[in-house]
Design an enzyme around this catalytic site. Structure first.
Site, PDB file in Angstrom:
ATOM      1  N   GLY A  44      31.516 -28.847   2.777  1.00 38.14           N
ATOM      2  CA  GLY A  44      32.137 -29.920   2.006  1.00 38.14           C
ATOM      3  C   GLY A  44      31.866 -29.779   0.523  1.00 38.14           C
ATOM      4  CG  HIS A  47      34.187 -25.548  -5.488  1.00 36.93           C
ATOM      5  ND1 HIS A  47      34.634 -24.269  -5.197  1.00 36.93           N
ATOM      6  CD2 HIS A  47      32.886 -25.585  -5.109  1.00 36.93           C
ATOM      7  CE1 HIS A  47      33.650 -23.572  -4.687  1.00 36.93           C
ATOM      8  NE2 HIS A  47      32.579 -24.339  -4.600  1.00 36.93           N
ATOM      9  CD  GLU A  48      41.782 -23.841  -6.829  1.00 37.06           C
ATOM     10  OE1 GLU A  48      41.980 -25.063  -6.708  1.00 37.06           O
ATOM     11  OE2 GLU A  48      42.525 -22.973  -6.338  1.00 37.06           O
ATOM     12  CG  HIS A  50      34.997 -24.795  -0.726  1.00 34.16           C
ATOM     13  ND1 HIS A  50      34.377 -25.548  -1.691  1.00 34.16           N
ATOM     14  CD2 HIS A  50      34.007 -24.270   0.034  1.00 34.16           C
ATOM     15  CE1 HIS A  50      33.061 -25.497  -1.529  1.00 34.16           C
ATOM     16  NE2 HIS A  50      32.808 -24.719  -0.491  1.00 34.16           N
ATOM     17  CB  SER A 198      28.375 -23.048  -6.851  1.00 33.28           C
ATOM     18  OG  SER A 198      27.343 -23.662  -6.117  1.00 33.28           O
TER      19      SER A 198
END
Ligand code: PAF
Length: 293
Positions: A44, A47-48, A50, A198
Site C-alpha cells: 500500500g 505511488h507512481e 506501483h 518509495s
C-alpha cells in the site's frame, strides 16, 4: 461475498476484496472465462512506481490484482511496522485509475490466523546486503509472497527493480518451489531529481529530501567509475563518503555486485554485468537504491 465496489473511476471499476475465499471465487470466475491473471504485491501507500507495475502487469495479463498488505513478518520488532503509511481508500482510487481490477486487502488475521506456525528460510540471494541489516526481511517476504501466489495463482507477477535484491530472492524461490508464475522486473521510477520513488519518502522533511535527491547522482558517478575499470574497493569507499557528505547520517552499505546473483567480484573489478546497491539513513528513515553499472 465480501467485495465492496468502490466509487467508479474513469478507467476501470475496482473491487476491494478482504477474504481469501472471495478472492479465489473471483479468480476462478475469471479463469473460467479464459482470462489470464497478473499480480502486483504491494504494502500500500501507493505511488507512481506501483502504478507503473500495475500498468506493466496489464500488458501481460487480462485481469490485474494488486495486494495491499503491510506484512508484519518482514519487519523486525524495532522497525517501522506501526508507522508504515496506510491509506487504503486513496490506494484503491489510484489502482482504479491505473486499470487494476481488484485490490486484495486482507487483515493480519486473514493472512496469519491464530496458530500460524510456518516460516521460510532462504540462503543464496537472500544473504548479505539487506539480509545482513534486516535478517527478518527476506524470510517474511518469501512467506507472504508465496501465500499471495497460492491464494491468487497468477500467471505473471510484477516487481520493481527498486528492491533489486528482493526481486532476485523472489525469482529464486519461484524457481526453487516450482511455482508456475512468470516474474517480471520493472525499472525503478524516479522523481524529477532522480530520487527513487518509495513509500518511505513520505517520512522525509525538506532538508532530508534534498539530501535524498543526491543519492542517485552519487550512485551514477560510482557506477561510471566502476564500469571504466577502477578497482571496486576505492569506488565503494568514495561513494560511501559522498553519501555521508550529502547529509545522510549512516550508510549501511554501498556495494558493487554481480547483477545475476549479487556475488562479489573476486578480482575487485567489474568483469560481468553489475549492479551498485546502497542503503542509508536520513534521521529515522532508511532509504535503499540501486542501478545497473
Ligand atoms: O516490496 C514490497 O512492497 C513488499 O516487500 C512485498 C513484495 C509486497 C511483500 O510484502
Amino acid at each position: 461475498m465480501d467485495a465492496a465496489p468502490l466509487p467508479s473511476s474513469p478507467t476501470s471499476a475496482l473491487a476491494v476484496v478482504r477474504a481469501v475465499a472471495d478472492l479465489r471465487a473471483t479468480v476462478r470466475d475469471w479463469k473460467r472465462q479464459g482470462f489470464s491473471v497478473g499480480m502486483v504485491p504491494t504494502m500500500g501507500a501507493l505511488h507512481e512506481g506501483h502504478l507503473t507495475l500495475v500498468r506493466e502487469a496489464a500488458r501481460h495479463a487480462d485481469r490485474v490484482i494488486a495486494s495491499n498488505f503491510v506484512n508484519p513478518t518482514q519487519f523486525a520488532a524495532h522497525e517501522d511496522l506501526g508507522k508504515y503509511p496506510r491509506q487504503q481508500e486513496e490506494d484503491a482510487r489510484l489502482l482504479a485509475g491505473a486499470g487494476c481490477h481488484l485490490m486484495f486487502a486482507p487483515s493480519v488475521e486473514e493472512m496469519y490466523p491464530d496458530g500460524f506456525a510456518t516460516s521460510i528460510a532462504m540462503t543464496g540471494p537472500a544473504l548479505g546486503l539487506e539480509g545482513d541489516f534486516r535478517p527478518q526481511m527476506f524470510g517474511g517476504v518469501a512467506l507472504v509472497v508465496t501465500k499471495l501466489f497460492n491464494q491468487v495463482q497468477p500467471d505473471v507477477a510484477v516487481f520493481g527493480e527498486k528492491d533489486y535484491q528482493q526481486l532476485l530472492v523472489i525469482r529464486r524461490f519461484v524457481r526453487d518451489l516450482d511455482l508456475p508464475i512468470e516474474i517480471v522486473g520493472a525499472p525503478t521510477q524516479r522523481d524529477g531529481w532522480g530520487l527513487a520513488l518509495s513509500s518511505r519518502n513520505a517520512y522525509l522533511g525538506e532538508t532530508d529530501l534534498a539530501a535524498a535527491r543526491q543519492l542517485n547522482g552519487i550512485l551514477a558517478q560510482a557506477a561510471a567509475e566502476a564500469a571504466s575499470g577502477r578497482p571496486l574497493p576505492g569506488v565503494e569507499r568514495e561513494a560511501y563518503a559522498a553519501i555521508l557528505k550529502a547529509g545522510f547520517e549512516r550508510v549501511d552499505y554501498v556495494a558493487i555486485r554481480r547483477a545475476d546473483d549479487l556475488g562479489v567480484f573476486r578480482n575487485d573489478v567489474v568483469d560481468a554485468p553489475a549492479r551498485i546497491l546502497t542503503a542509508a539513513w536520513l534521521d529515522k528513515t532508511r532509504l535503499i537504491d540501486n542501478m545497473a553499472v
